[in-house]
Write a protein that holds these residues in place. Structure first.
Motif, short mmCIF file in Angstrom:
data_model
loop_
_atom_site.label_atom_id
_atom_site.label_comp_id
_atom_site.label_asym_id
_atom_site.label_seq_id
_atom_site.Cartn_x
_atom_site.Cartn_y
_atom_site.Cartn_z
N UNK A 36 -11.97 17.93 58.53
CA UNK A 36 -11.60 18.09 59.46
C UNK A 36 -12.42 18.49 60.27
N UNK A 87 -16.14 19.41 60.57
CA UNK A 87 -15.91 20.37 58.84
C UNK A 87 -16.32 19.95 58.01
N UNK A 99 -10.08 28.14 53.33
CA UNK A 99 -11.21 27.65 53.34
C UNK A 99 -11.50 28.27 54.34
N UNK A 100 -13.32 28.53 53.26
CA UNK A 100 -14.04 28.86 54.08
C UNK A 100 -14.28 28.22 55.53
N UNK A 101 -14.71 27.94 56.60
CA UNK A 101 -15.36 26.77 57.72
C UNK A 101 -17.08 27.72 58.03
N UNK A 102 -18.22 26.42 57.46
CA UNK A 102 -19.59 26.50 57.90
C UNK A 102 -19.52 26.46 58.98
N UNK A 103 -20.29 25.60 59.57
CA UNK A 103 -20.93 25.30 61.61
C UNK A 103 -20.49 24.08 61.53
N UNK B 33 -2.70 31.49 56.73
CA UNK B 33 -3.95 31.88 57.27
C UNK B 33 -4.07 32.45 58.57
N UNK B 35 -7.47 33.13 61.32
CA UNK B 35 -8.62 32.26 61.73
C UNK B 35 -9.31 32.85 63.03
N UNK B 41 -18.76 29.19 67.94
CA UNK B 41 -19.12 29.39 66.50
C UNK B 41 -18.26 28.42 65.96
N UNK B 42 -17.94 28.55 64.62
CA UNK B 42 -17.05 28.03 63.42
C UNK B 42 -16.30 29.03 63.26
N UNK B 43 -15.43 28.74 62.50
CA UNK B 43 -14.00 29.37 62.34
C UNK B 43 -13.94 30.82 61.19
N UNK B 44 -13.83 32.24 60.93
CA UNK B 44 -14.05 32.45 60.10
C UNK B 44 -12.43 33.00 59.38
N UNK B 45 -12.25 33.50 58.78
CA UNK B 45 -10.82 34.11 58.21
C UNK B 45 -10.92 35.22 58.31
N UNK B 59 -12.85 36.94 55.15
CA UNK B 59 -14.22 37.19 55.35
C UNK B 59 -14.95 38.42 56.60
N UNK B 104 -4.62 21.59 55.67
CA UNK B 104 -4.21 23.01 56.22
C UNK B 104 -3.06 22.02 57.57
#
Lengths: 111, 115
Positions: A36, A87, A99-103, B33, B35, B41-45, B59, B104
């Motif tokens: 993404x 990502x 989906x768990x996003x990293x940095x 979902x 987020x 920062x990145x996205x957190x669920x 998370x 998504x």
């Protein structure tokens, strides 16, 4: 879900191919690799995904190594509009898989 | 085809106030979902709903509740807003069935400031 590792930033000259690497050494057999991107503060945009074969669409190509422990997203002719955070994500195929996003990798395209 | 629609786009709350963020999708997706994304920062669920009638924690669920009202709508509620909940909130939906997976689709976000 397996974890991914990406370089924090990269840059590329406009018109050249941008190659973004991703390591996912703990990927399991039923997990897909997704890419993404997020331009500025917009919602993330789906680019491409694959399981084990290389994939290509109108936006990009995805190259997955034979052991599936790493992959590379290729933007064949980068433009300034490709400047974004990219990502790499690993996700199972079921509808319950999240989906768990990293940095991500911040890609800068220079003129 | 609107995709994923989030309302409101911007909101300012005082500490302790409550509000509900709305999300609706018109793609007949099963999964939805929520987020959050803090600056830089990145996205957190926060929470997700694999299908109508089910919700699960992600998370960072503390301080939030969700409702999957029907297949189209998935709302996020802040019962007592705190400054730490200042963030951009994104809703997303997806479809996956046996043997096929899809990406998504994200909404454009709700920018929430708690003062």
């Amino acid at each position: 879900d397996a974890k991914t590792t990406q370089p924090p930033s990269m840059d590329c000259a406009e018109g050249r191919a941008a190659n973004l690497p991703c390591n996912h050494s703990t990927i399991s057999g039923n997990e897909y690799v997704y890419w993404y991107r997020q331009i500025h503060s917009q919602g993330p945009q789906y680019i491409i995904h694959g399981l084990k074969n290389n994939e290509t669409n109108e936006m990009a190509s995805l190259i997955i190594t034979e052991d599936r422990k790493s992959s590379t997203l290729i933007l064949p002719h980068a433009t300034l509009r490709d400047t974004a955070v990219y990502y790499c994500i690993v996700r199972g195929y079921s509808s319950a898989s999240k989906i768990i996003f990293g940095s991500g990798t911040r890609l800068s395209i220079r003129p | 085809n609107a995709g994923v629609t989030q309302t409101p786009k911007f909101q300012v709350l005082k500490t302790g106030q409550s509000m509900t963020l709305q999300c609706a999708q018109d793609m007949n997706h099963n999964s939805m979902y929520w987020y959050r994304q803090d600056p830089g920062m990145g996205l957190r669920l926060i929470y997700y709903s694999a299908s109508e009638g089910t919700t699960d924690k992600g998370e960072v669920p503390n301080g939030y509740n969700v409702s999957r009202l029907n297949k189209r709508e998935f709302s996020l509620r802040l019962e007592s807003a705190a400054p730490s909940q200042t963030s951009v909130y994104f809703c997303a939906s997806s479809e996956a069935s046996r043997g096929r997976v899809y990406g998504y689709t994200f909404g454009s976000g709700t920018r929430l400031t708690v003062v």
